[in-house]
Enzyme design. Structure first.
Site, mmCIF file in Angstrom:
data_model
loop_
_atom_site.group_PDB
_atom_site.id
_atom_site.type_symbol
_atom_site.label_atom_id
_atom_site.label_comp_id
_atom_site.label_asym_id
_atom_site.label_seq_id
_atom_site.Cartn_x
_atom_site.Cartn_y
_atom_site.Cartn_z
ATOM 1 N N ASP A 221 0.931 -1.192 -0.119
ATOM 2 C CA ASP A 221 0.004 0.039 0.020
ATOM 3 C C ASP A 221 0.900 1.226 -0.153
ATOM 4 O O ASP A 221 1.946 1.317 -0.390
ATOM 5 C CB ASP A 221 -0.934 -0.067 1.338
ATOM 6 N N HIS A 244 2.089 2.000 -3.004
ATOM 7 C CA HIS A 244 1.211 2.796 -3.809
ATOM 8 C C HIS A 244 1.568 4.447 -3.861
ATOM 9 O O HIS A 244 0.913 5.229 -4.030
ATOM 10 C CB HIS A 244 -0.143 2.820 -3.157
#
Length: 398
Positions: A221, A244
């Site tokens: 993430d 991310h």
């Protein structure tokens, strides 16, 4: 008094002074082994950790240190190391390895939301060359609501820092900083598989004056995420990937009034990440994100190098249009270089009702990671200016 007696008395006095000094010195160091920890990787060492912490915290001294010794593996269930402490500065020195329960079944009857929590401490120092391994792989295929939330939690701590440790495989976020002031995190490595869900590297929430630097993060993430009620956050010298990217948000999901300002991200390298520099807000939110700078960033085959999304949604495109939004203003993207995997290297998707204003681009050179392809910019309701060379050509409204 004879000379011999004087010598004996002097030696006795010297020994007593030395003994007191050594007692004082020893009282400042609290090895978890001395409190019953076995460090065999299978025995529960939680109680020993808590007792060592309580002893260190209650010692009235300038510096107090809890030692987790090297060459040992300590199994620890959820624990909370609480303050305030009598020691002016308290160090949690990790030289060995700390691991969490490997099976989700081991958490039955235990609050799964926290694992290693440091709460209400001034002058906290988490340091060392050791490893914190959340062993969260057993949770990654389950609902995120059921995960033990976070590996290392720094809650309501002031004038504190994290140095040198290696954090890995958290069930979710690896390091949380919340309700804290003046926290410095540097020279930390964070690792989890790129496929692991919601395993943010560092998340900052309701905190101010936080410095993050010299960090190497690869997770499933955000490498670093900035939440609501944050100000004066400096993020620099970050290697990010997989993951991310570095994100502000998501913000305003519950319709709350968002307050995020003075965020500075610099000298970051994104390697094959999903996003690069990102701001994401929910339509139902209110408030502001302002005075944000992303500068000196390099992107290597990044899917979305630059993105502002005021329509963030669980499933893209399915959330109903709202006449509200978080105002994003005074955001600068300066000295950005590298390659994009997608054809849209810059995406500014702002609200029809609360437009993005004061967006500035300065020296941007983004090209396609695919030979023979070109990249473009895509904007909606984004107002601002561009300076010097900007590639792809900007689409800001003046």
């Amino acid at each position: 008094m004879s000379q011999g007696v004087k010598i004996i008395a002097h030696l006795l006095f010297s020994w007593l002074v030395f003994s007191n000094i050594m007692s004082s010195v020893n009282a400042e160091y609290f090895n978890v082994i001395h409190y019953g920890a076995l460090g065999d990787g299978t025995s529960d060492d939680s109680l020993a950790f808590l007792e060592a912490w309580e002893a260190a915290c209650s010692t009235r001294t300038e510096n107090s240190t809890v030692i987790i010794p090297e060459n040992k593996t300590f199994l620890v269930y959820p624990v909370s190391f609480s303050g305030p402490c009598k020691a002016k500065n308290i160090t949690f020195l990790i030289l060995g390895k700390i691991v969490g329960p490997i099976s989700p079944l081991a958490w039955e009857g235990i609050n799964p939301s926290l694992w290693l929590t440091f709460n209400g401490i001034n002058g906290l120092n988490i340091s060392g060359s050791g490893i914190i391994d959340g062993r969260g792989s057993g949770w990654w295929n389950q609902s995120c609501r059921d995960h033990p939330g976070l590996a290392v939690n720094i809650l309501s701590c002031n004038a504190s820092n994290v140095r040198g440790v290696h954090v890995m495989n958290s069930p979710q976020t690896h390091i949380l900083v919340m309700d804290s002031n003046r926290v410095d995190i540097r020279q930390v490595t964070i690792r989890a598989p790129g496929s692991s869900p919601n395993t943010d590297g560092i998340h900052i929430h309701s905190s101010r004056n936080v410095n993050i630097s010299q960090i190497d993060i690869g997770t499933g993430d955000d490498c670093v995420s900035v939440g609501d009620s944050t100000s004066n956050i400096n993020i620099s010298d970050v290697k990010c990937g997989p993951g991310h990217g570095i994100s502000i948000g998501s913000l305003g999901r519950g319709g709350n009034f968002v307050k995020v300002e003075n965020i500075h991200v610099s000298n970051a390298y994104f390697n094959r990440t999903t996003n690069g520099a990102r701001i994401k807000t929910w339509q139902v939110g209110k408030g502001y994100v302002r005075n944000v700078t992303f500068e000196n960033l390099y992107f290597n085959s990044v899917e979305n190098p630059v993105i502002i999304d005021q329509y963030y949604c669980n499933v893209r495109g399915t959330c109903k249009e709202q006449q509200s939004g978080v105002h994003i203003t005074n955001v600068t993207f300066s000295n950005l270089f590298g390659t994009s995997l997608s054809s849209v290297a810059v995406s500014l998707h702002c609200s029809h009702y609360v437009a993005c204003t004061g967006i500035f681009f300065n020296s941007v050179q983004l090209t396609s990671a695919k030979a023979g392809s070109e990249v473009t910019s895509s904007c909606s309701n984004a107002q601002g200016f561009a300076f010097r060379m900007v590639q792809p050509e900007h689409c800001l409204k003046i």
